[in-house]
Design a protein around this motif. Structure first.
Motif, PDB file in Angstrom:
ATOM      1  N   ASP A   3       0.946  -1.272  -0.226  1.00  0.00           N
ATOM      2  CA  ASP A   3      -0.110  -0.073  -0.102  1.00  0.00           C
ATOM      3  C   ASP A   3       0.763   1.241   0.050  1.00  0.00           C
ATOM      4  OD1 ASP A   3      -2.293  -1.239  -0.192  1.00  0.00           O
ATOM      5  OD2 ASP A   3      -2.372  -1.441   2.316  1.00  0.00           O
ATOM      6  N   ARG A   6      -1.377   8.349  -1.967  1.00  0.00           N
ATOM      7  CA  ARG A   6      -1.310   8.759  -3.242  1.00  0.00           C
ATOM      8  C   ARG A   6      -0.190   9.891  -3.554  1.00  0.00           C
ATOM      9  NH1 ARG A   6      -5.064  10.128  -7.262  1.00  0.00           N
ATOM     10  NH2 ARG A   6      -6.593   8.716  -6.370  1.00  0.00           N
ATOM     11  N   ARG A  19     -11.518   5.186 -12.062  1.00  0.00           N
ATOM     12  CA  ARG A  19     -11.205   3.872 -11.851  1.00  0.00           C
ATOM     13  C   ARG A  19      -9.802   3.601 -11.702  1.00  0.00           C
ATOM     14  NH1 ARG A  19     -14.026   0.830 -16.712  1.00  0.00           N
ATOM     15  NH2 ARG A  19     -13.099   2.510 -17.751  1.00  0.00           N
ATOM     16  N   ARG A  20      -9.907   2.340 -11.024  1.00  0.00           N
ATOM     17  CA  ARG A  20      -8.339   1.867 -10.715  1.00  0.00           C
ATOM     18  C   ARG A  20      -7.723   1.413 -11.988  1.00  0.00           C
ATOM     19  NH1 ARG A  20      -8.017  -0.688  -4.636  1.00  0.00           N
ATOM     20  NH2 ARG A  20      -7.954   1.281  -3.517  1.00  0.00           N
ATOM     21  N   ALA A 120     -12.184  -2.158 -14.354  1.00  0.00           N
ATOM     22  CA  ALA A 120     -10.936  -1.178 -13.824  1.00  0.00           C
ATOM     23  C   ALA A 120     -10.680  -0.828 -15.615  1.00  0.00           C
ATOM     24  CB  ALA A 120      -9.819  -1.923 -13.346  1.00  0.00           C
ATOM     25  N   ALA A 174      -3.296   9.890 -14.245  1.00  0.00           N
ATOM     26  CA  ALA A 174      -3.668   9.180 -13.039  1.00  0.00           C
ATOM     27  C   ALA A 174      -2.626   9.443 -12.150  1.00  0.00           C
ATOM     28  CB  ALA A 174      -3.849   7.630 -13.008  1.00  0.00           C
ATOM     29  N   ASP A 178      -2.730   4.650  -8.155  1.00  0.00           N
ATOM     30  CA  ASP A 178      -3.986   4.046  -8.731  1.00  0.00           C
ATOM     31  C   ASP A 178      -3.591   2.920  -9.691  1.00  0.00           C
ATOM     32  OD1 ASP A 178      -5.774   6.453  -7.818  1.00  0.00           O
ATOM     33  OD2 ASP A 178      -4.971   7.451  -9.627  1.00  0.00           O
ATOM     34  N   HIS A 198       1.251   0.011  -7.183  1.00  0.00           N
ATOM     35  CA  HIS A 198       1.177  -1.336  -6.554  1.00  0.00           C
ATOM     36  C   HIS A 198       1.758  -2.475  -7.387  1.00  0.00           C
ATOM     37  CE1 HIS A 198      -1.756   0.157  -3.330  1.00  0.00           C
ATOM     38  NE2 HIS A 198      -1.983   0.989  -4.446  1.00  0.00           N
ATOM     39  N   TRP A 215      -8.097  -5.932  -4.308  1.00  0.00           N
ATOM     40  CA  TRP A 215      -7.470  -4.477  -4.657  1.00  0.00           C
ATOM     41  C   TRP A 215      -8.645  -3.789  -5.297  1.00  0.00           C
ATOM     42  CZ3 TRP A 215      -5.939  -2.082  -9.333  1.00  0.00           C
ATOM     43  CH2 TRP A 215      -5.192  -0.736  -8.965  1.00  0.00           C
ATOM     44  N   LEU A 216      -9.306  -4.552  -6.280  1.00  0.00           N
ATOM     45  CA  LEU A 216     -10.557  -3.698  -6.920  1.00  0.00           C
ATOM     46  C   LEU A 216     -11.634  -3.299  -6.232  1.00  0.00           C
ATOM     47  CD1 LEU A 216     -10.136  -5.175 -10.468  1.00  0.00           C
ATOM     48  CD2 LEU A 216      -9.693  -2.807  -9.882  1.00  0.00           C
TER      49      LEU A 216
END
Length: 220
Positions: A3, A6, A19-20, A120, A174, A178, A198, A215-216
């Motif tokens: 993790d 941001r 969205r990721r 995603a 992004a 993200d 990540h 994750w999502l």
């Protein structure tokens, strides 16, 4: 997965897709590694031993992958290293055999990648020469449905160079956090994590699906 906060310094856009993003490597994840026997076939074409050919092939590869050398320059360098004539016919035969050797995909993974687009944004970051990229784009229609495709030979940066990851961050408007980057090479995943993304070291679809499900955000 790790993790990360941001990145406050990343570019943000009011109209960016929230969205990721799942950022895939190509070879060893969605596409197969080089066809078995291909290096031996190319070695025979230029009358070289497989060991000597393999050494020359990989020694001169990085600038070709990164778009700093054309196919002609790359194959001329390989043939020169083997003390073989770099005539146009041999260069073209080797180039086409090489492209074909990297042309196979894992159909199950292609189906999974297309399925993920409902959950995603999906993008691709691959170390691949420009002429190989053109051939892949022509043969694999599903690539045109992705949110972004970044080929090293086209963007001028190859993994694990941080510039390759920055290209994707900027292109997709992004923040690094993200992204979840998926690659079968641990050094590339480490580089993505160092860039603030990540990371997932790919060992198979089932393990990846479990990580992505965690994750999502839950659908709906």
């Amino acid at each position: 997965m790790d993790d990360f906060p941001r990145d406050a310094g990343a570019a943000t856009h009011d109209n960016a897709d929230p969205r990721r993003i799942v950022l895939f490597d190509l070879f060893g994840v969605i596409a197969r590694h080089q066809r078995p026997g291909a290096l031996e076939k190319m070695a025979a074409r230029c009358h070289a031993s497989p060991d000597a050919f393999t050494t020359a092939y990989w020694t001169h590869r990085p600038p070709y992958d990164a778009g700093r050398h054309t196919a002609s320059v790359y194959w001329t360098n390989v043939l020169n290293a083997l003390s073989r004539p770099a005539d146009a016919g041999t260069v073209e035969d080797l180039r086409l055999t090489d492209i074909d050797s990297w042309s196979r995909v894992d159909d199950r993974m292609v189906t999974y990648v297309r399925y993920l687009r409902d959950r995603a944004r999906v993008a691709l970051l691959s170390n691949i020469p420009a002429d190989h990229a053109d051939a892949f784009l022509a043969a694999q229609a599903w690539l045109h449905d992705l949110d972004h495709v970044a080929f090293s030979g086209k963007i001028g940066a190859a993994k694990p160079d941080p510039a390759a990851f920055r290209h994707c961050v900027v292109s997709l408007q992004a923040a690094p956090a993200d992204f979840l980057f998926v690659d079968d090479r641990e050094e590339n995943v480490r580089a993505a994590r160092a860039a603030g993304m990540h990371g997932h070291v790919f060992t198979g679809q089932d393990a990846l699906a479990a990580d992505l499900d965690a994750w999502l955000p839950t659908a709906g």
